[in-house]
Write a protein that holds these residues in place. Structure first.
Motif, PDB file in Angstrom:
ATOM      1  N   ARG A  93       0.922  -1.177  -0.045  1.00 18.73           N
ATOM      2  CA  ARG A  93      -0.019  -0.067  -0.032  1.00 18.73           C
ATOM      3  C   ARG A  93       1.022   1.183   0.087  1.00 18.73           C
ATOM      4  O   ARG A  93       0.289   2.390  -0.339  1.00 18.73           O
ATOM      5  CB  ARG A  93      -0.968   0.046   1.269  1.00 18.73           C
ATOM      6  N   GLN A  94       2.070   1.132   0.521  1.00 19.88           N
ATOM      7  CA  GLN A  94       2.885   2.302   0.310  1.00 19.88           C
ATOM      8  C   GLN A  94       3.972   2.398  -0.787  1.00 19.88           C
ATOM      9  O   GLN A  94       4.917   3.190  -0.601  1.00 19.88           O
ATOM     10  CB  GLN A  94       3.754   2.405   1.931  1.00 19.88           C
ATOM     11  N   SER A  97       3.801   4.666  -6.717  1.00 22.85           N
ATOM     12  CA  SER A  97       3.026   4.388  -8.064  1.00 22.85           C
ATOM     13  C   SER A  97       3.756   5.244  -9.101  1.00 22.85           C
ATOM     14  O   SER A  97       3.790   4.733 -10.406  1.00 22.85           O
ATOM     15  CB  SER A  97       1.583   4.884  -7.930  1.00 22.85           C
ATOM     16  N   ARG A 404      -4.693   1.372  -2.897  1.00 20.76           N
ATOM     17  CA  ARG A 404      -4.342   2.238  -2.090  1.00 20.76           C
ATOM     18  C   ARG A 404      -4.622   3.545  -2.381  1.00 20.76           C
ATOM     19  O   ARG A 404      -5.010   4.454  -1.757  1.00 20.76           O
ATOM     20  CB  ARG A 404      -2.683   2.164  -2.105  1.00 20.76           C
ATOM     21  N   ARG A 405      -4.856   3.972  -3.701  1.00 20.97           N
ATOM     22  CA  ARG A 405      -5.253   5.251  -4.166  1.00 20.97           C
ATOM     23  C   ARG A 405      -6.756   5.568  -3.867  1.00 20.97           C
ATOM     24  O   ARG A 405      -7.047   6.758  -3.553  1.00 20.97           O
ATOM     25  CB  ARG A 405      -4.859   5.507  -5.707  1.00 20.97           C
ATOM     26  N   GLU A 407      -7.897   4.657  -1.316  1.00 20.96           N
ATOM     27  CA  GLU A 407      -7.887   4.818   0.172  1.00 20.96           C
ATOM     28  C   GLU A 407      -7.329   6.328   0.310  1.00 20.96           C
ATOM     29  O   GLU A 407      -8.152   7.227   1.216  1.00 20.96           O
ATOM     30  CB  GLU A 407      -7.242   4.000   0.868  1.00 20.96           C
ATOM     31  N   GLU A 408      -6.649   6.592  -0.339  1.00 26.85           N
ATOM     32  CA  GLU A 408      -5.999   8.290  -0.074  1.00 26.85           C
ATOM     33  C   GLU A 408      -7.171   8.988  -0.763  1.00 26.85           C
ATOM     34  O   GLU A 408      -7.256  10.248  -0.221  1.00 26.85           O
ATOM     35  CB  GLU A 408      -4.735   8.075  -0.951  1.00 26.85           C
TER      36      GLU A 408
END
Length: 419
Positions: A93-94, A97, A404-405, A407-408
């Motif tokens: 997740r970290q 990208s 991940r994106r 969630e961000e």
């Protein structure tokens, strides 16, 4: 070492012959570095973990029932790809990208260049041995492992391009190569539109589509690519509309219009589909024969947990039952219970991808990844993802970045509302 580095090293991995195992080992290392690997798992992770659990149980049942050892090994090898997906999702997740996008773009350009070079350079052999296959005998390994220890360059059948070759560079077979090109295109889209990048945005997808359609002759992936471009164009329009409610309303109207249009043009589309199938009549007949046997066997014999391993049928001895479709394969190997878990996993991922497409603050790169995830579900209906090491690695990396994106972007939305 991170996914961006692994993507850049993939040509060397291919040459060495370590393709069947290196991506699984790398992702396991990523996931196991987390001290809290199995804590705070969300719905996406839990449904995938549930599918892995059902699949593992079905495999052990197959062992107890005396399944052929080669088929069992092949089954555990297929399972390793879903474990790869789990480790990437919980452990990446970290991940950066931007770095992954740059690596994907570099690899895509490299592959496109050598593909065109192989197309015009005479005397290129259809396959070469890797370092591993030169040192040890890989002939007794299961097909899905052995095929990834050979440098497959091309096969001479079905293609419309030039000499009739279908390419399979960095892949075990041509359709896998088409999937590789598709996923790299999704990952390599630039973040923002600019004059300098506009040429890249126009040329690279066009070259990728040409390779998929004419140099791999993959119908399912070509269809997915068309849907991918359509979703990207729609997302670009949505990005200019203010207000989430307005974007949802427009999406609903476009969806309804598309459904009506498909119903009206269904006879024409059906005629086009029949012509496409006629051009690959042997391949289509074999695929649908496999689907028929797979589903009927599962329903009649092991409807709940499936067979665990892919058996062989005398009428289609060259290809195991349950092949050529991730969806059919899931039903055959893990039954209805495993299918429910995997379907739930895909639905949850699709919801996150749709949220990105409808998000105003999302970048072009975000929308490309989200559109790729959604469009690729078409290819999953006709192709196996759990037999292609590099393609599977890219697919689950793409999925991890989308999750991940989403969630961000959701967090950014909440902070904006709070202030």
């Amino acid at each position: 070492m991170n996914p961006a580095h692994i993507i850049l090293l993939s040509p060397l991995i291919w040459l060495s012959g370590f393709t069947p195992v290196i991506y699984q080992l790398f992702t396991a290392w990523i996931g196991l570095r987390r001290s809290n690997l199995f804590t705070r798992l969300g719905g996406v992770e839990m449904t995938l973990l549930g599918y892995i659990g059902v699949y593992t149980f079905s495999l052990f049942l197959a062992v107890l029932q005396g399944a052929e050892i080669t088929r069992v090994l092949a089954g555990f090898y297929n399972l390793s790809f879903w474990m790869m997906g789990f480790f990437l999702i919980v452990g990446q997740r970290q991940s950066n990208s931007r770095a992954i996008g740059r690596s994907a773009f570099t690899l895509l350009c490299f592959i496109l260049l050598i593909t065109w070079a192989f197309a015009f350079i005479p005397g290129v052999a259809p396959a070469y041995p890797t370092l591993i296959s030169s040192l040890i005998d890989v002939g007794n390994l299961p097909n899905n492992i052995r095929d990834n220890t050979t440098l497959n360059i091309s096969v001479q059948n079905w293609a419309d391009f030039g000499s009739g070759y279908r390419f399979s560079i960095l892949s075990p077979y041509p359709t896998a190569f088409a999937i590789l090109i598709f996923l790299l295109t999704c990952l390599s889209w630039p973040e923002r539109w600019s004059r300098l990048r506009s040429l890249r945005i126009l040329i690279i997808p066009a070259l990728s589509f040409h390779v998929i359609l004419n140099m791999t002759a993959s119908r399912a992936v070509a269809g997915a690519f068309v849907v991918y471009i359509a979703l990207l164009l729609y997302a670009a329009i949505i990005a200019r509309i203010k207000g989430s409610n307005n974007r949802r309303t427009l999406t609903l109207l476009v969806t309804m219009f598309t459904v009506v249009l498909l119903m009206i043009t269904l006879p024409v589309l059906n005629d086009v589909w029949e012509r496409i199938n006629e051009s690959r009549a042997g391949s289509s007949a074999l695929r649908f024969r496999i689907y028929e046997i797979s589903l009927s066997s599962m329903i009649n014999e092991h409807p709940l947990l499936g067979f665990g391993v892919k058996a062989r049928d005398e009428s289609i001895a060259a290809i195991p039952i349950g092949s050529h479709s991730t969806i059919i394969s899931t039903l055959y190997k893990t039954g209805i219970i495993g299918f429910i878990f995997l379907l739930s996993f895909f639905v949850l991922v699709a919801r996150r991808a749709i949220a990105i497409l409808l998000s105003g603050p999302a970048t072009s790169h975000d929308r490309s990844m989200a559109a790729g995830i959604l469009a690729f579900f078409i290819a999953l209906a006709f192709e196996d993802i759990d037999a292609l090491p590099l393609a599977s690695f890219l697919y689950f990396t793409l999925m991890a970045l989308v999750l991940r994106r989403s969630e961000e972007l959701e967090l950014e939305k909440q902070l904006t509302s709070f202030h």
